[in-house]
Write an enzyme that holds these catalytic residues in place. Structure first.
Site, short mmCIF file in Angstrom:
data_model
loop_
_atom_site.label_atom_id
_atom_site.label_comp_id
_atom_site.label_asym_id
_atom_site.label_seq_id
_atom_site.Cartn_x
_atom_site.Cartn_y
_atom_site.Cartn_z
N LYS A 44 0.85 -1.20 0.00
CA LYS A 44 0.00 0.00 0.00
C LYS A 44 0.88 1.25 0.00
O LYS A 44 2.08 1.17 0.29
CB LYS A 44 -0.91 -0.02 1.23
CG LYS A 44 -0.16 -0.03 2.57
CD LYS A 44 -1.09 -0.42 3.72
CE LYS A 44 -0.33 -0.40 5.04
NZ LYS A 44 -1.14 -0.99 6.14
N TYR A 268 16.96 29.48 10.11
CA TYR A 268 15.74 30.16 10.54
C TYR A 268 15.65 30.21 12.06
O TYR A 268 15.92 29.23 12.74
CB TYR A 268 14.50 29.44 10.00
CG TYR A 268 14.20 29.74 8.55
CD1 TYR A 268 13.90 31.04 8.13
CD2 TYR A 268 14.21 28.73 7.60
CE1 TYR A 268 13.62 31.32 6.80
CE2 TYR A 268 13.92 29.00 6.27
CZ TYR A 268 13.63 30.30 5.88
OH TYR A 268 13.35 30.57 4.56
C1 LIG Z 1 -0.38 -1.99 6.79
C2 LIG Z 1 -0.96 -3.29 7.18
C3 LIG Z 1 -0.17 -4.44 7.28
C4 LIG Z 1 1.34 -4.39 7.20
O1 LIG Z 1 1.82 -3.94 8.44
P1 LIG Z 1 3.39 -3.77 8.74
O2 LIG Z 1 3.43 -3.39 10.17
O3 LIG Z 1 3.85 -2.68 7.84
O4 LIG Z 1 4.03 -5.07 8.44
C5 LIG Z 1 -0.79 -5.65 7.52
N1 LIG Z 1 -2.13 -5.73 7.68
C6 LIG Z 1 -2.93 -4.63 7.63
C7 LIG Z 1 -4.38 -4.77 7.85
C8 LIG Z 1 -2.37 -3.37 7.40
O5 LIG Z 1 -3.15 -2.29 7.36
#
Ligand SMILES: *Cc1c(COP(=O)(O)O)cnc(C)c1O
Length: 375
Positions: A44, A268
């Site tokens: 994702k 800054y």
């Molecule tokens: C993002 C996600 C994962 C992966 O999690 P990580 O901690 O990045 O390994 C797995 N299952 C769901 C439902 C997620 O939203």
């Protein structure tokens, strides 16, 4: 290419390391008797900022056949990148109206509520097809998934009845709240809740573990592992040696150097003050690149094996570094300084920034000159 972008900071992404991390996690699956769990890849948010178009095909090549994205449009994008024998799951499931797009691209939605289930079923019945789906049950996150009460109202038999006959559950999943903290009792509570849900669906494949969940032990593995972060080098168990291979290197070129006098202030709001004659290098990277402003006065950078502290505020396009201790004749404009590398990785930078490594990765901006090392 190189000349055109030589003033931009460079992000190098090691696809071979991602593939090795995926194999390493898969090899941990189910140390108990067979069948062992399969290993999916969570890609994702553009593969956590590292580039879906490069990462997904590399993992497919390595044998990965199950991928998770969050959004339908991420799934559509992914479908065009990998062959049709891979399964693409959409964690959010379809929003009202997006079911057709989901089905047309053979995406498998994660159904998180009775409403999503009903809509998926309606589409299946309209099309006169059986459409596969994942059922997610909430075991504690209180974010996505069927509440226990709604889940209990579902029966295997219902899927044989007229109303839900079009939906074919192919996976039952839930998501862990605090998997990176093995001492948190919620891990076992969620495991027990998940096992209760699982009993209602004998024979259905199950998936519970994200990256850190894999390290809680085989009881959490079930049939399918769902790592994301660890594939990209994030340490799955904080405060323990990181078994994952580092994946990214981030370098920024020097634009200019100067020597300032004791008492002079930098950047800054003049948040840093020199206590000695100080050589300052200005590098071409800033918070517009996702190099977080919270690294102001806290990060270190590395140059030819030596470290140098970031001084003053992170600006939009520049940072300033105290290079007094570094070999002056090497510090020429265009020389590349390491912001993130294997000796000072995303996990350390996350600590310096006061956040987690997930945010460091997903903040990596589009302005970097990206280079991929082939798997
Ligand atoms: C993002 C996600 C994962 C992966 O999690 P990580 O901690 O990045 O390994 C797995 N299952 C769901 C439902 C997620 O939203």
């Amino acid at each position: 290419m190189l000349i055109e972008h030589s003033t931009a900071a460079a992000l190098t992404i090691d696809l071979g390391a991602i593939v090795e991390n995926w194999r390493f996690l898969g090899a941990r699956a189910g140390s108990s008797p067979p069948p062992t769990a399969a290993c999916a890849a969570v890609v994702k948010a553009d593969a956590y900022g590292l580039g879906l178009a490069e990462v997904a095909p590399a993992l497919y090549q390595a044998g990965c056949r199950e991928f998770f994205v969050a959004l339908v449009h991420e799934g559509v994008q992914l479908r065009a990148l990998i062959p049709p024998d891979a399964t693409v799951y959409v964690l959010h499931g379809p929003q009202p109206g997006a079911e057709i797009e989901c089905a047309q691209h053979t995406l498998v939605p994660v159904l998180n509520s009775p409403d999503q289930l009903q809509r998926w079923s309606n589409l299946a019945n309209t099309r006169g097809e059986r459409l596969p789906a994942v059922l997610q049950v909430d075991t504690g996150m209180r974010r996505l998934g069927f509440e226990a009460r709604d889940f209990e109202a579902l029966h295997v038999e219902a899927f044989a009845s007229a109303s839900l006959s079009g939906v074919e559950p192919i996976l039952l999943m839930s998501h862990l709240v605090s998997a990176e903290d093995p001492a948190d009792p919620i891990n076992r509570i969620q495991l027990e809740q998940f096992q209760i849900a699982r009993k209602r669906w004998p024979g259905l494949r199950c998936s519970l573990a994200n990256s850190s969940g894999i390290f809680l032990g085989p009881a959490w593995h079930f049939d399918l592992l769902r790592p994301g972060a660890a594939l990209y080098g994030v340490a799955p168990v904080p405060n323990q040696p990181n078994p994952m291979r580092p994946v990214i290197r981030l370098q920024a070129p020097i634009i200019q150097t100067r020597t300032i006098a004791p008492g002079d202030r930098v950047g800054y709001n003049h948040t840093w003050r020199a206590s000695r004659p100080t050589r300052v290098a200005t590098l071409s990277v800033g918070y517009a690149d996702g190099y977080l402003r919270s690294l102001s006065n806290r990060a270190i950078v590395r140059f030819m094996g030596q470290t140098a502290p970031l001084i003053g505020r992170v600006s939009m396009d520049t940072i300033t570094v105290d290079v007094t201790e570094l070999p002056e004749h090497q510090l020429t404009p265009g020389a590349q300084v390491d912001l993130i590398d294997s000796a000072h990785d995303i996990n350390q930078v996350a600590t310096e920034a006061g956040t987690n490594a997930y945010e460091i990765l997903t903040s990596l901006g589009p302005r970097y000159r990206r280079q991929y090392l082939a798997a």
